[in-house]
Design a protein around this motif. Structure first.
Motif, PDB file in Angstrom:
ATOM      1  N   LEU A   1      17.944  56.573  30.421  1.00 14.60           N
ATOM      2  CA  LEU A   1      18.624  55.902  31.541  1.00 14.60           C
ATOM      3  C   LEU A   1      18.653  56.815  32.767  1.00 14.60           C
ATOM      4  O   LEU A   1      18.405  56.373  33.900  1.00 14.60           O
ATOM      5  N   LYS A   2      18.916  58.075  32.524  1.00  9.01           N
ATOM      6  CA  LYS A   2      18.948  59.048  33.630  1.00  9.01           C
ATOM      7  C   LYS A   2      17.600  59.066  34.365  1.00  9.01           C
ATOM      8  O   LYS A   2      17.542  59.002  35.602  1.00  9.01           O
ATOM      9  N   ALA A   3      16.519  59.130  33.590  1.00 13.61           N
ATOM     10  CA  ALA A   3      15.178  59.191  34.186  1.00 13.61           C
ATOM     11  C   ALA A   3      14.866  57.890  34.938  1.00 13.61           C
ATOM     12  O   ALA A   3      14.291  57.905  36.036  1.00 13.61           O
ATOM     13  N   GLU A   4      15.257  56.759  34.344  1.00 15.21           N
ATOM     14  CA  GLU A   4      14.983  55.461  34.977  1.00 15.21           C
ATOM     15  C   GLU A   4      15.772  55.304  36.278  1.00 15.21           C
ATOM     16  O   GLU A   4      15.258  54.806  37.282  1.00 15.21           O
ATOM     17  N   LEU A   5      17.020  55.758  36.283  1.00 12.64           N
ATOM     18  CA  LEU A   5      17.839  55.660  37.499  1.00 12.64           C
ATOM     19  C   LEU A   5      17.252  56.547  38.597  1.00 12.64           C
ATOM     20  O   LEU A   5      17.146  56.138  39.757  1.00 12.64           O
ATOM     21  N   ARG A   6      16.862  57.741  38.210  1.00 10.46           N
ATOM     22  CA  ARG A   6      16.273  58.670  39.189  1.00 10.46           C
ATOM     23  C   ARG A   6      15.014  58.051  39.818  1.00 10.46           C
ATOM     24  O   ARG A   6      14.804  58.091  41.025  1.00 10.46           O
ATOM     25  N   ARG A   7      14.184  57.442  38.955  1.00 11.26           N
ATOM     26  CA  ARG A   7      12.944  56.822  39.436  1.00 11.26           C
ATOM     27  C   ARG A   7      13.266  55.671  40.397  1.00 11.26           C
ATOM     28  O   ARG A   7      12.688  55.546  41.465  1.00 11.26           O
ATOM     29  N   ARG A   8      14.233  54.838  40.026  1.00  8.94           N
ATOM     30  CA  ARG A   8      14.562  53.673  40.855  1.00  8.94           C
ATOM     31  C   ARG A   8      15.198  54.062  42.186  1.00  8.94           C
ATOM     32  O   ARG A   8      15.007  53.376  43.190  1.00  8.94           O
ATOM     33  N   LEU A   9      15.973  55.166  42.188  1.00 12.04           N
ATOM     34  CA  LEU A   9      16.573  55.617  43.444  1.00 12.04           C
ATOM     35  C   LEU A   9      15.547  56.337  44.315  1.00 12.04           C
ATOM     36  O   LEU A   9      15.719  56.444  45.533  1.00 12.04           O
ATOM     37  N   GLY A  10      14.501  56.846  43.679  1.00 13.40           N
ATOM     38  CA  GLY A  10      13.455  57.552  44.428  1.00 13.40           C
ATOM     39  C   GLY A  10      13.960  58.858  45.020  1.00 13.40           C
ATOM     40  O   GLY A  10      13.568  59.231  46.132  1.00 13.40           O
ATOM     41  N   VAL A  11      14.892  59.533  44.297  1.00 14.41           N
ATOM     42  CA  VAL A  11      15.438  60.798  44.795  1.00 14.41           C
ATOM     43  C   VAL A  11      15.195  61.890  43.748  1.00 14.41           C
ATOM     44  O   VAL A  11      14.860  61.593  42.602  1.00 14.41           O
ATOM     45  N   GLY A  12      15.408  63.143  44.184  1.00 16.14           N
ATOM     46  CA  GLY A  12      15.126  64.247  43.263  1.00 16.14           C
ATOM     47  C   GLY A  12      16.022  65.441  43.517  1.00 16.14           C
ATOM     48  O   GLY A  12      17.244  65.328  43.435  1.00 16.14           O
ATOM     49  N   ASP A  13      15.404  66.583  43.882  1.00 17.95           N
ATOM     50  CA  ASP A  13      16.155  67.823  43.998  1.00 17.95           C
ATOM     51  C   ASP A  13      16.631  68.124  45.421  1.00 17.95           C
ATOM     52  O   ASP A  13      17.198  69.187  45.676  1.00 17.95           O
ATOM     53  N   GLU A  14      16.400  67.206  46.322  1.00 14.91           N
ATOM     54  CA  GLU A  14      16.825  67.397  47.719  1.00 14.91           C
ATOM     55  C   GLU A  14      18.089  66.588  47.993  1.00 14.91           C
ATOM     56  O   GLU A  14      18.331  65.585  47.318  1.00 14.91           O
ATOM     57  N   PRO A  15      18.877  66.990  49.007  1.00 12.16           N
ATOM     58  CA  PRO A  15      20.045  66.183  49.383  1.00 12.16           C
ATOM     59  C   PRO A  15      19.621  64.785  49.867  1.00 12.16           C
ATOM     60  O   PRO A  15      18.529  64.616  50.419  1.00 12.16           O
ATOM     61  N   PHE A  16      20.475  63.812  49.612  1.00 12.36           N
ATOM     62  CA  PHE A  16      20.193  62.438  50.076  1.00 12.36           C
ATOM     63  C   PHE A  16      21.510  61.713  50.278  1.00 12.36           C
ATOM     64  O   PHE A  16      22.574  62.192  49.868  1.00 12.36           O
ATOM     65  N   ARG A  17      21.441  60.543  50.927  1.00 14.36           N
ATOM     66  CA  ARG A  17      22.618  59.702  51.132  1.00 14.36           C
ATOM     67  C   ARG A  17      22.336  58.307  50.605  1.00 14.36           C
ATOM     68  O   ARG A  17      21.191  57.847  50.625  1.00 14.36           O
ATOM     69  N   LEU A  18      23.372  57.632  50.126  1.00 11.65           N
ATOM     70  CA  LEU A  18      23.256  56.237  49.686  1.00 11.65           C
ATOM     71  C   LEU A  18      24.247  55.388  50.459  1.00 11.65           C
ATOM     72  O   LEU A  18      25.366  55.820  50.737  1.00 11.65           O
ATOM     73  N   ARG A  19      23.808  54.161  50.732  1.00  7.44           N
ATOM     74  CA  ARG A  19      24.690  53.220  51.431  1.00  7.44           C
ATOM     75  C   ARG A  19      25.348  52.284  50.421  1.00  7.44           C
ATOM     76  O   ARG A  19      24.780  52.008  49.353  1.00  7.44           O
ATOM     77  N   ALA A  20      26.509  51.805  50.787  1.00  4.49           N
ATOM     78  CA  ALA A  20      27.227  50.894  49.889  1.00  4.49           C
ATOM     79  C   ALA A  20      27.941  49.835  50.727  1.00  4.49           C
ATOM     80  O   ALA A  20      28.653  50.175  51.673  1.00  4.49           O
ATOM     81  N   ARG A  21      27.721  48.558  50.371  1.00  4.45           N
ATOM     82  CA  ARG A  21      28.404  47.490  51.106  1.00  4.45           C
ATOM     83  C   ARG A  21      29.600  46.980  50.309  1.00  4.45           C
ATOM     84  O   ARG A  21      29.534  46.833  49.082  1.00  4.45           O
ATOM     85  N   ALA A  22      30.681  46.748  51.024  1.00  9.28           N
ATOM     86  CA  ALA A  22      31.873  46.136  50.416  1.00  9.28           C
ATOM     87  C   ALA A  22      32.277  44.943  51.271  1.00  9.28           C
ATOM     88  O   ALA A  22      31.883  44.824  52.434  1.00  9.28           O
ATOM     89  N   TRP A  23      33.066  44.044  50.667  1.00  4.88           N
ATOM     90  CA  TRP A  23      33.690  42.942  51.418  1.00  4.88           C
ATOM     91  C   TRP A  23      35.137  43.313  51.656  1.00  4.88           C
ATOM     92  O   TRP A  23      35.817  43.780  50.733  1.00  4.88           O
ATOM     93  N   ILE A  24      35.592  43.091  52.877  1.00 11.25           N
ATOM     94  CA  ILE A  24      37.002  43.321  53.196  1.00 11.25           C
ATOM     95  C   ILE A  24      37.654  41.979  53.511  1.00 11.25           C
ATOM     96  O   ILE A  24      37.172  41.238  54.387  1.00 11.25           O
ATOM     97  N   ALA A  25      38.718  41.661  52.771  1.00 13.63           N
ATOM     98  CA  ALA A  25      39.477  40.432  53.030  1.00 13.63           C
ATOM     99  C   ALA A  25      40.806  40.802  53.667  1.00 13.63           C
ATOM    100  O   ALA A  25      41.474  41.737  53.228  1.00 13.63           O
ATOM    101  N   THR A  26      41.169  40.056  54.710  1.00 13.20           N
ATOM    102  CA  THR A  26      42.489  40.237  55.336  1.00 13.20           C
ATOM    103  C   THR A  26      43.159  38.870  55.482  1.00 13.20           C
ATOM    104  O   THR A  26      42.478  37.840  55.614  1.00 13.20           O
TER     105      THR A  26
END
Ligand SMILES: C[S@@+](CC[C@H](N)C(=O)[O-])C[C@H]1O[C@@H](n2cnc3c(N)ncnc32)[C@H](O)[C@@H]1O
Length: 266
Positions: A236-261
């Motif tokens: 699973l670790k290897a598959e996640l790494r492959r799907r994220l396309g990241v490795g030994d360098e720093p990187f950032r990920l985006r995340a969307r949320a819904w906000i209800a008010t």
């Protein structure tokens, strides 16, 4: 109502949570506070505070004496108390809040509604403790699509183990679409209900930095990873790494949320 998917996976050390989804918490909290329209002088409640990402931002804006927080997880409550002296922090669930009617100007729940045992009862309680005209607000991840970390995690898990489908948070988490979250707010009787998307981001030193907290069993994703025998966990670790396309360098990920008010009716 039955048990929600995964609420028990937050009885872990706060540091494990900080290094997993907690990385996104402060930025998301600032967006939630902005959407809810909080101003200095207001009094606010953080429901399902965890180790205190939103609580911390509330304290920065309002001052510790104007903020209260609750969570059913004892290690998270202890961490929140330790990190934010002066804030009233209690072990309690959304469904039974230990506060009087109209005790707060605003009640907020960040990444919590989908873990509640009885979400309609929880939202009713958020409303009850908020004064008329005050705001009840929540954020929920867009698990099914643009919460990159969790979406890629479950896609990798499903590719290796189709029977993990019922644990995929994009399928099993309630209120993770704008429509469903908005309906929960409207059905509760809140006025001027609005749901909007927000995109936040978190930085990682490398893929190991992302993976390590998953091994600690925190949140539904970590609980799944930690439950696997070592060979399958490494796959699973290897598959996640492959799907994220990241490795030994720093990187950032985006995340969307819904906000209800929504506002408590006068
Ligand atoms: C994803 S964490 C979010 C923590 C924090 N709000 C943040 O943004 O970092 C979900 C939190 O909801 C809490 N929780 C689970 N069931 C709850 C309930 N019925 N009422 C209130 N909080 C609950 C968990 O203990 C956990 O701290």
């Amino acid at each position: 109502m039955g048990d929600p998917p995964g609420a028990a996976t937050f009885r872990t050390p706060a540091e494990a949570y900080d290094r997993h989804v907690g990385r996104y918490g402060r930025e998301l909290a600032r967006a939630l506070i902005g959407a809810a329209g909080l101003r200095p002088g207001h009094r606010a409640l953080d429901v399902g505070c965890g180790p205190g990402a939103l609580t911390n931002e509330l304290v920065d804006l309002l001052g510790a004496e104007q903020v209260a927080a609750v969570d059913p997880s004892v290690p998270f409550v202890e961490a929140c108390r330790r990190r934010l002296p002066g804030v009233h922090v209690e072990v309690a669930s959304a469904e039974t809040l230990p506060f009087e009617d109209s005790a707060f100007d605003h009640a907020l729940a960040q990444l919590v509604v989908n873990f509640m045992t009885d979400p309609p009862a929880g939202v009713r309680e958020l409303q009850r403790v908020t004064r008329s005209g005050g705001t009840v607000a929540a954020a929920v991840w867009d698990y099914a699509e643009e919460m990159t970390l969790l979406r890629r995690f479950w896609d990798a898990a499903l590719a290796l183990d189709p029977s993990a489908a019922d644990r995929d948070e994009g399928r099993c988490m309630p209120f993770c679409t704008a429509e469903e979250l908005g309906d929960l707010w409207s059905t509760a009787g809140l006025a001027e209900v609005r749901v909007r998307p927000v995109v936040v981001a978190a930085g990682y030193d490398d893929f190991e930095d992302l993976w390590q907290p998953l091994e600690l069993g925190v949140a539904p994703s970590g609980a799944y990873a930690a439950s696997l025998p070592s060979e399958r966990r490494m796959a699973l670790k290897a598959e996640l790494r492959r799907r994220l396309g990241v490795g030994d360098e720093p990187f950032r990920l985006r995340a969307r949320a819904w906000i209800a008010t929504g506002h408590v009716r006068k």
